[in-house]
Design an enzyme around this catalytic site. Structure first.
Site, PDB file in Angstrom:
ATOM      1  CB  VAL A 191      -0.953   0.006   1.227  1.00 15.51           C
ATOM      2  CG1 VAL A 191      -1.845   1.240   1.214  1.00 15.51           C
ATOM      3  CG2 VAL A 191      -1.787  -1.269   1.279  1.00 15.51           C
ATOM      4  CB  CYS A 192       2.376   3.051   2.800  1.00 16.41           C
ATOM      5  SG  CYS A 192       0.770   3.252   3.601  1.00 16.41           S
TER       6      CYS A 192
END
Length: 195
Positions: free
Chosen positions: A103-104
């Protein structure tokens, strides 16, 4: 970029032990400090959900002087303050590590690549909720052209030559403290080869 190395994000990390993740993150943070690599530290929902950054990040980049950028976005590249901080450095190579890989890390890595940056991800200073999530994220990024490397590889590529005496002691001290078996080997060599 050191992205979201925070307690809440580490609780669910499965692909790597939290102790190894913390040590690898310390190597990355320490290496970037030793070699004066312009570094941006980000958090996500620090006070409302994710909690403080790892002590190993705080050691090299204290919150009081490092201007951590707290975001709500999952992709730091989409946060105005983070984007400005990153692009203001004027560098075309970007090295990322953080939580969670899928995700990040994927978001800003692919966004930076699309904007013409040469992007590297330090895979062993990243973590995710499963082996599958981490591995698929790395595969996706590599297939897009992002370059993987490890924390020790990053450190030693910055050192390049043991004859660089100005960084030799800080580098070996960092590895002694956070480098696991490699660090123990350096401690042994320094102790046993002095007589």
């Amino acid at each position: 970029m050191l992205i979201d190395h925070e307690s809440q994000m580490a609780f669910a990390t499965i692909n790597i032990s939290v102790s190894d993740l913390r040590n690898n993150t310390a190597i990355v943070a320490g290496a970037s400090k030793i070699f004066k690599v312009p570094t941006v530290v980000t958090t996500v929902a620090e006070t409302s959900f994710s909690g403080p950054v790892f002590p190993e990040v705080e050691e090299f980049y204290p919150k009081a002087t490092s201007n951590y950028i707290d975001r709500t976005t999952m992709n730091a590249w989409e946060d105005t303050n983070a984007y400005k901080a990153i692009t203001a450095k004027g560098k075309k190579k970007l090295v990322l590590a953080g939580l969670w890989t899928s995700v990040c890390i994927v978001g800003p890595a692919l966004s930076a690549l699309a904007d013409g940056y040469e992007v590297y991800v330090i895979t062993d200073a990243c973590g995710d909720v499963s082996e599958e999530a981490h591995n698929q994220a790395i595969t996706r990024m590599v297939e897009a052209g992002i370059k993987p490397l490890t924390s020790i590889q990053y450190l030693l590529e910055l050192q390049r030559d043991w004859a660089r005496s100005e960084t030799y002691i800080p580098v070996t001290d960092l590895v002694k403290r956070y480098g696991g078996g490699y660090g123990i080997g350096i401690i042994y060599a320094h102790k046993m080869l002095t007589h």
